[in-house]
Design an enzyme around this catalytic site. Structure first.
Site, PDB file in Angstrom:
ATOM      1  N   ASP A 127       0.798  -1.242   0.000  1.00 55.29           N
ATOM      2  CA  ASP A 127       0.000   0.000   0.000  1.00 55.29           C
ATOM      3  C   ASP A 127       0.824   1.282   0.000  1.00 55.29           C
ATOM      4  OD1 ASP A 127      -2.419  -1.210  -0.230  1.00 55.29           O
ATOM      5  OD2 ASP A 127      -2.924  -1.133   1.904  1.00 55.29           O
TER       6      ASP A 127
ATOM      7  N   LYS B  28       3.556   1.024  -4.849  1.00 54.12           N
ATOM      8  CA  LYS B  28       4.410   0.417  -5.880  1.00 54.12           C
ATOM      9  C   LYS B  28       3.683   0.319  -7.219  1.00 54.12           C
ATOM     10  CE  LYS B  28       4.887  -3.280  -3.333  1.00 54.12           C
ATOM     11  NZ  LYS B  28       4.215  -2.819  -2.103  1.00 54.12           N
ATOM     12  N   THR B  29       2.498  -0.291  -7.166  1.00 56.14           N
ATOM     13  CA  THR B  29       1.729  -0.466  -8.399  1.00 56.14           C
ATOM     14  C   THR B  29       1.353   0.887  -8.994  1.00 56.14           C
ATOM     15  OG1 THR B  29       0.858  -2.531  -7.526  1.00 56.14           O
ATOM     16  CG2 THR B  29      -0.298  -1.592  -9.404  1.00 56.14           C
TER      17      THR B  29
HETATM   18  P1  GDP Z   1       1.154  -1.139  -3.484  1.00 51.24           P
HETATM   19  O1  GDP Z   1       0.522  -2.120  -2.565  1.00 51.24           O
HETATM   20  O2  GDP Z   1       2.489  -0.702  -2.949  1.00 51.24           O
HETATM   21  O3  GDP Z   1       1.226  -1.600  -4.905  1.00 51.24           O
HETATM   22  O4  GDP Z   1       0.264   0.184  -3.434  1.00 51.24           O
HETATM   23  P2  GDP Z   1      -0.824   0.713  -4.465  1.00 51.24           P
HETATM   24  O5  GDP Z   1      -0.181   1.303  -5.654  1.00 51.24           O
HETATM   25  O6  GDP Z   1      -1.831  -0.343  -4.679  1.00 51.24           O
HETATM   26  O7  GDP Z   1      -1.443   1.922  -3.644  1.00 51.24           O
HETATM   27  C1  GDP Z   1      -2.098   1.736  -2.399  1.00 51.24           C
HETATM   28  C2  GDP Z   1      -3.042   2.865  -2.181  1.00 51.24           C
HETATM   29  O8  GDP Z   1      -2.338   4.111  -2.060  1.00 51.24           O
HETATM   30  C3  GDP Z   1      -4.040   3.055  -3.319  1.00 51.24           C
HETATM   31  O9  GDP Z   1      -5.284   3.376  -2.773  1.00 51.24           O
HETATM   32  C4  GDP Z   1      -3.473   4.229  -4.096  1.00 51.24           C
HETATM   33  O10 GDP Z   1      -4.449   4.969  -4.755  1.00 51.24           O
HETATM   34  C5  GDP Z   1      -2.845   5.049  -3.001  1.00 51.24           C
HETATM   35  N1  GDP Z   1      -1.725   5.853  -3.486  1.00 51.24           N
HETATM   36  C6  GDP Z   1      -0.672   5.405  -4.208  1.00 51.24           C
HETATM   37  N2  GDP Z   1       0.143   6.424  -4.502  1.00 51.24           N
HETATM   38  C7  GDP Z   1      -0.390   7.537  -3.954  1.00 51.24           C
HETATM   39  C8  GDP Z   1       0.005   8.908  -3.912  1.00 51.24           C
HETATM   40  O11 GDP Z   1       1.014   9.341  -4.440  1.00 51.24           O
HETATM   41  N3  GDP Z   1      -0.820   9.749  -3.216  1.00 51.24           N
HETATM   42  C9  GDP Z   1      -1.952   9.349  -2.607  1.00 51.24           C
HETATM   43  N4  GDP Z   1      -2.675  10.232  -1.979  1.00 51.24           N
HETATM   44  N5  GDP Z   1      -2.344   8.055  -2.648  1.00 51.24           N
HETATM   45  C10 GDP Z   1      -1.591   7.169  -3.304  1.00 51.24           C
HETATM   46 MG    MG Z   2       0.609  -3.451  -5.678  1.00 56.71          MG
END
Ligand code: GDP
Ligand code: MG
Length: 370
Positions: free
Chosen positions: A89, A92-93
């Site tokens: 979260d 990354k994605t």
């Molecule tokens: P991962 O688990 O690392 O792949 O994280 P995700 O890309 O799925 O992001 C997790 C959550 O954080 C999602 O709800 C995204 O929309 C949110 N998110 C990711 N990047 C940002 C950002 O730069 N700003 C904000 N406010 N939210 C973000």
């Molecule tokens: Mg992810």
């Protein structure tokens, strides 16, 4: 040491396994069909049964397949290969998607780029950067466990509103163990409670000293959501890449690693290969893990058919006879016969390993003592 199961040995001699077992019994060894014996014992049995033993060892079969060193003068600069890691979260994605959307030059076909497990983006100076599109420590570790060094640079994503978390620490340890430099991407700086300073201080405890703290780990503040800082991140990658002086010989038979592989309903086995050395071409005969095939088509990250793919380029490979596993190595070989030989050999090895594992404590003890 080389080992073989009694069943497999019998198969190769076209003899009955029970006869092999009888012979072993005469020599005072009580064995079952799936037990493994060492190469020396196997050789004796083969001779006893009137055949000519011919040892086929790993080095015989696989010799010359991988690992030939390139001469310095044959090396040409290549694009850096980047993996994104960090806590769940932390974005990354989102970051990979943002870069893909903003920085990937659309192909002739236009429209949406394909998800092939890796893609290439363009840095502000026009140079290419390859991103492995499967964030996840599992993929990274399993590939490393198979000896594939896939990535040149790790982007460590840390959410500015959350700081260093368990998987952040895990990622730091992975990157360190692999000897891969990190760039810290402090993400979510658009959030009101973003606190980049806390991230920097947290990281200090794990000996990641960012430039702002007087160290030499680059740090970039980004927002994957608002597309802030993407150019700066790509510049940081470019800079790190220059320091690494990444090179490969494009003029040799190709070697690469399977980033992804699956069985596609319409297209058959499809593997996404990151070419690491040489140039992969349509028509090449390849071995990929325990599978082989003749390359029928190569498809790039823009969904276009291409004739060839050089170092640091990800391509989908069609034409494999079976589905290899992510992390498997791919190599071009001279002939179908050779490809078959290597693939057969590896499949046999794999079966033997599985059988050995299932053969109980007796075998385990023998293996420990051999
Ligand atoms: P991962 O688990 O690392 O792949 O994280 P995700 O890309 O799925 O992001 C997790 C959550 O954080 C999602 O709800 C995204 O929309 C949110 N998110 C990711 N990047 C940002 C950002 O730069 N700003 C904000 N406010 N939210 C973000
Ligand atoms: Mg992810």
């Amino acid at each position: 040491p080389d080992t073989i199961t009694i069943q497999e040995l019998a198969n190769r001699m076209a003899e009955r396994a029970v006869d092999v077992i009888k012979l072993l019994m005469q020599q005072g060894q009580m064995m079952k069909i799936n037990d493994v014996i060492d190469a020396d014992t196997a050789e004796l049995i083969v001779a006893e049964m009137g055949h000519t033993p011919k040892r086929v060892s790993e080095s015989d079969v696989e010799e010359g397949l991988v690992g030939q060193a390139d001469r310095d003068e044959d090396l040409k600069p290549r694009a850096p290969v980047v993996t994104v890691m960090g806590h769940v979260d932390h974005g990354k994605t989102s970051l990979l998607d943002a870069i893909r959307k903003a920085k990937v030059v659309q192909g002739e076909a236009g429209g949406i780029t394909q998800h092939i497990g890796a893609y290439q983006a363009q840095a502000p100076n026009g140079e290419t950067i390859t991103f492995i599109d499967t964030p996840g420590h599992a993929a990274f570790t399993s590939m490393r466990a198979r000896g594939a060094k896939v990535t040149d640079i790790v982007i460590l994503v840390v959410a500015a509103d959350d700081g260093v978390m368990p998987q952040t620490i895990e990622a730091i340890n992975h990157a360190r163990a692999a000897g891969v430099p990190m760039i810290v991407a402090v993400n979510k700086i658009d959030k009101p409670d973003a606190d980049p300073n806390r991230v920097r201080n947290d990281l200090l405890r794990y000996e990641v000293v960012t430039e702002a703290m007087g160290g030499d780990t680059q740090e970039v503040q980004v927002s994957a959501l608002k597309h802030i800082g993407l150019d700066e991140l790509l510049e940081a990658i470019q800079l790190q890449s220059e320091v690494l002086e990444l090179k490969a010989n494009p003029n040799r038979s190709a070697e690469g690693v399977l980033v992804e592989a699956q069985l596609d309903k319409g297209r058959g086995p499809v593997g996404t290969v990151l070419v690491q050395r040489g140039t992969l071409r349509v028509g090449d005969i390849v071995v990929a893990g325990a599978e082989w095939g003749k390359v029928r088509a190569l498809i790039n990250d823009k969904g276009e058919n291409v004739k060839e793919a050089g170092p640091s380029t990800p391509v989908e490979v069609l034409g494999l006879n079976g589905t290899p596993e992510a992390g498997d190595l791919l190599a071009v070989v001279d002939s179908e016969a050779r490809a078959r030989e290597i693939a057969d050999y590896r499949q046999r090895k794999r079966r033997e390993r599985l059988q050995a594992r299932g053969a109980g404590s007796r075998t385990t003890l023998e293996q420990m003592m051999s």
